[in-house]
Every structure is written in C-alpha cells, then in structure tokens.
Write a protein that holds these residues in place. Sequence first.
Motif, PDB file in Angstrom:
ATOM      1  N   UNK A 177       0.827  -1.214   0.000  1.00  0.00           N
ATOM      2  CA  UNK A 177       0.000   0.000   0.000  1.00  0.00           C
ATOM      3  C   UNK A 177       0.863   1.267   0.000  1.00  0.00           C
ATOM      4  N   UNK A 178       1.712   1.404  -0.999  1.00  0.00           N
ATOM      5  CA  UNK A 178       2.690   2.501  -1.038  1.00  0.00           C
ATOM      6  C   UNK A 178       2.031   3.830  -1.395  1.00  0.00           C
ATOM      7  N   UNK A 179       2.391   4.849  -0.638  1.00  0.00           N
ATOM      8  CA  UNK A 179       1.923   6.214  -0.888  1.00  0.00           C
ATOM      9  C   UNK A 179       3.140   7.126  -1.049  1.00  0.00           C
ATOM     10  N   UNK A 180       3.322   7.768  -2.217  1.00  0.00           N
ATOM     11  CA  UNK A 180       4.396   8.755  -2.353  1.00  0.00           C
ATOM     12  C   UNK A 180       4.041   9.987  -1.510  1.00  0.00           C
ATOM     13  N   UNK A 181       5.012  10.490  -0.773  1.00  0.00           N
ATOM     14  CA  UNK A 181       4.737  11.632   0.093  1.00  0.00           C
ATOM     15  C   UNK A 181       5.779  12.722  -0.103  1.00  0.00           C
ATOM     16  N   UNK A 182       5.321  13.979  -0.086  1.00  0.00           N
ATOM     17  CA  UNK A 182       6.193  15.132  -0.292  1.00  0.00           C
ATOM     18  C   UNK A 182       6.420  15.860   1.028  1.00  0.00           C
ATOM     19  N   UNK A 227       0.458  11.786  -1.554  1.00  0.00           N
ATOM     20  CA  UNK A 227       0.009  11.693  -2.931  1.00  0.00           C
ATOM     21  C   UNK A 227      -0.957  10.536  -3.141  1.00  0.00           C
ATOM     22  N   UNK A 228      -1.287  10.293  -4.389  1.00  0.00           N
ATOM     23  CA  UNK A 228      -2.180   9.189  -4.750  1.00  0.00           C
ATOM     24  C   UNK A 228      -1.486   7.854  -4.503  1.00  0.00           C
ATOM     25  N   UNK A 229      -2.111   6.916  -3.774  1.00  0.00           N
ATOM     26  CA  UNK A 229      -1.509   5.598  -3.570  1.00  0.00           C
ATOM     27  C   UNK A 229      -1.179   4.936  -4.910  1.00  0.00           C
ATOM     28  N   UNK A 230      -0.022   4.284  -4.992  1.00  0.00           N
ATOM     29  CA  UNK A 230       0.389   3.734  -6.285  1.00  0.00           C
ATOM     30  C   UNK A 230      -0.473   2.549  -6.705  1.00  0.00           C
ATOM     31  N   UNK A 231      -1.201   1.935  -5.758  1.00  0.00           N
ATOM     32  CA  UNK A 231      -2.088   0.838  -6.142  1.00  0.00           C
ATOM     33  C   UNK A 231      -3.175   1.301  -7.109  1.00  0.00           C
ATOM     34  N   UNK A 232      -3.436   2.611  -7.146  1.00  0.00           N
ATOM     35  CA  UNK A 232      -4.444   3.143  -8.064  1.00  0.00           C
ATOM     36  C   UNK A 232      -4.037   2.971  -9.523  1.00  0.00           C
ATOM     37  N   UNK A 233      -2.710   2.889  -9.768  1.00  0.00           N
ATOM     38  CA  UNK A 233      -2.261   2.768 -11.156  1.00  0.00           C
ATOM     39  C   UNK A 233      -1.247   1.641 -11.394  1.00  0.00           C
ATOM     40  N   UNK A 234      -0.901   0.915 -10.355  1.00  0.00           N
ATOM     41  CA  UNK A 234       0.178  -0.078 -10.473  1.00  0.00           C
ATOM     42  C   UNK A 234      -0.137  -1.174 -11.490  1.00  0.00           C
ATOM     43  N   UNK A 235      -1.406  -1.572 -11.594  1.00  0.00           N
ATOM     44  CA  UNK A 235      -1.767  -2.639 -12.539  1.00  0.00           C
ATOM     45  C   UNK A 235      -1.487  -2.251 -13.989  1.00  0.00           C
ATOM     46  N   UNK A 236      -1.383  -0.950 -14.265  1.00  0.00           N
ATOM     47  CA  UNK A 236      -1.074  -0.501 -15.625  1.00  0.00           C
ATOM     48  C   UNK A 236       0.308  -0.974 -16.068  1.00  0.00           C
ATOM     49  N   UNK A 237       1.157  -1.323 -15.109  1.00  0.00           N
ATOM     50  CA  UNK A 237       2.532  -1.723 -15.428  1.00  0.00           C
ATOM     51  C   UNK A 237       2.721  -3.236 -15.411  1.00  0.00           C
ATOM     52  N   UNK A 238       1.629  -3.969 -15.357  1.00  0.00           N
ATOM     53  CA  UNK A 238       1.718  -5.428 -15.275  1.00  0.00           C
ATOM     54  C   UNK A 238       2.506  -6.027 -16.438  1.00  0.00           C
ATOM     55  N   UNK A 239       2.377  -5.458 -17.623  1.00  0.00           N
ATOM     56  CA  UNK A 239       3.058  -5.990 -18.800  1.00  0.00           C
ATOM     57  C   UNK A 239       4.317  -5.204 -19.167  1.00  0.00           C
ATOM     58  N   UNK A 240       4.783  -4.339 -18.262  1.00  0.00           N
ATOM     59  CA  UNK A 240       5.999  -3.562 -18.534  1.00  0.00           C
ATOM     60  C   UNK A 240       7.198  -4.499 -18.623  1.00  0.00           C
TER      61      UNK A 240
END
Length: 382
Positions: free
Chosen positions: A220-225, A277-290
């Motif tokens: 459940x990674x969250x980028x933080x500034x 920031x937005x949790x990376x799980x919101x977009x992580x599946x987009x990189x499944x085929x990277x």
Amino acid sequence: METPAEYDDIRCYEAKDLKATFDALLADEQFCGILQQLFPEMAFEQLKAGIYSCKEVIDFQEKFIYTYIDKLMSKVSLGYDLNCEKIENKRKAYTFISNHRDIVLDPALLAMLLIKNGFSTTQEIAIGDNLLIYPWIKHFVRLNKAFIVQRSLGLREMLAASKKMSSYMHFVIREKQNPIWIAQREGRAKDSNDKTAEAVLKMVAMGGTGTPLGNLKEMNIVPMSLSYEYDPCDYLKAQEFQLKRDNADFKKSKQDDLLNMQTGIFGFKGHVHFAMGTPINDWLDELEDAPKGEFFGEIALRMDREIYRNYRLFPGNYVAADLLRGNADHASHYSADEKNHFEKYLSGQLAKIIIPNKDEAFLRERILEMYANPVFNHESVL
C-alpha cells in the motif's frame, strides 16, 4: 501481536521491551543529561517515574516525545501541517515513501500529524545503522518505533539483510497493520533534487510471496512530499560539498553526524508541509506488462512526479531559482521584501561556514540549488 524472534535484531521495541529499555537508557549518563536539558522544569526523579509509568510505546511517545516536539516546533518553526485528502481509509496500513530532509524530525512530525489527522496509529520508521552512533541512540530510536536498516555489511550480507528487512516490513503491514515510513533513497538528497531509488522499491518487493507487482501492492505505497521553508542544515550540506570536492577521501565523523542531527532539530525551519500523494495501487496494474528491466524504473519515475506535484513552494524557493539562473522568471511569486529577506538569510548561512580555502561562490551556488531544485522539479510535471 508479538513479532517473530527472527526480527529481534532489527525490529522496533514493543511493550515487552519497555522495562529493560528504560533501565538501559536511565543508566546512561549522556542520555540522562540530555533528558534533563529537554525537561528542565521536571525533577529527575519525576522524569524517571513518568517514564516507568509508560506501559505502551505510544504512551512514551505522547507523554514525552510529542509533548516536547510540539513545544519545540512552536519556537523553531512557523507551523507544520499535513494534506492527506487523497487518503480515503485512514485505518489502513500504508507504506509512506517520501523525500527526506531531516532524519529525526521528518518521521517524528509525520507521526504527530498522523494522530492529529485521524489515522489510527503512528508509523514505524526505517533508520540506517550509520546514525546510531551511541548505544542510547539505538535504544531511543527503536523505542520510537524505528527498525534498523543495516548498511555496514558486505555484498552477500547486505542482500540477506535487505531480504530480512523487506520481510519484516511486509509483516508490519500485513500482520501488525501498522503504517511505515521510509525515505525514497539512502541518505538525504543534499541538493534537494529528490529522486526515488529503484533499489528501495526492489528491496520492498523482496519480502512478499508473490510477483514483484503483487508484493508492492501488498505494501500500500503512498508517495509523500516533504517541504521545509528553510533547511537548518543547508550550510552544513554546502560545506560537505566543498570538503568532498577538495578531498576525495573526506568522510563525515560521528561528531559531524551528531552536529547535523542537533542542527536539524533545533534550527529554524519556517513552515513545514507534508502532502500524501495518490496511492500507487491506483495505477500499479497498468505496469503489469511492462518489460522486466523497466518495471521498477517506471514506478520510481511516476512516484517522483507525484512527489514533485505535491511540493509546497515558498517565496525563498522562487528567489533561489532566479538567483541561480540570473533572471527574474519567477518574480511574480515573491515581493522585494521577500527577496531581500532570503538574500539576508543566505548571507547568514554562508557566514556560518568556517573551513580552509572557503569557496564562497561555490558554497552559495550549492545552497541556492537546494532551494531552487524543488521549483524546477515541480515545474517539470505541470
């Protein structure tokens, strides 16, 4: 939940460890001296009784650490806050990966802000063993929910230690349901050009039982500034840049590390802002085929963009950007008074540097970069 014994050498302390830890700390003359300096209004026996009355780690944190830091920040800052509007479930255990300005205050302030903003508990903290320069410091940080990143190891031992730490982090998130804070790279970005190290993401992915993508999702990674209006250690960082430039073998001493910690805690910081920031799980599946060789690099790049996007920039950042580039491109973001104030501040910080062959122009440029790079990075993602 009791942590498995295999993590005993790195885990943070738990309720069962408190009595022995208090015994060790209160038997340390240096620690006792510091304690009395921090709480001069309390008699030592009163301090001692208060410490032994703590039965849970959070009790010690709230009674002593947070009480003191809140009082300190009222003197050495203009306030600190957290934007957590992108987090929907505050009871969920997140891994906050952030840029890094001060190893002591970054996680301490975050812990206080989590409680103030309705999160269920304070976070565990990754801290490198290179900073544990006295036995009491090692006890003290583990008492404040720090787990140890072992860095003084050979290559083979380092790999095993990384796997162990990653496994521990997965245990903390999955079983203990406790959030974690870890810096985006080893050590501070002394020029404030913050970039997430792929090695950190690879380490985090080691500890699960699934694919790298699945293991990262579990955390459940969250980028933080983190944004500090003023960095009290800016002149020490600039000084280190010159010392390393002039002597390739230069290495900071334990005393240097201690001075950096003290300066970071007690120096003036202006405003301090944290933004999740937005949790990376919101977009992580987009990189499944990277492609395998690009997977972690792409995650790091997206996390950096999120961190840059959520910086809070102050007038001094924009002044530094213009002074560094020799233009007035950002003049709409500051007044003449704000520019004069920052230039006066800059001169004062430079005056604190006392080293042989002091290169004023070089040192000035290094400090300006520290304040300007967040502007340039923020503008790169607009």
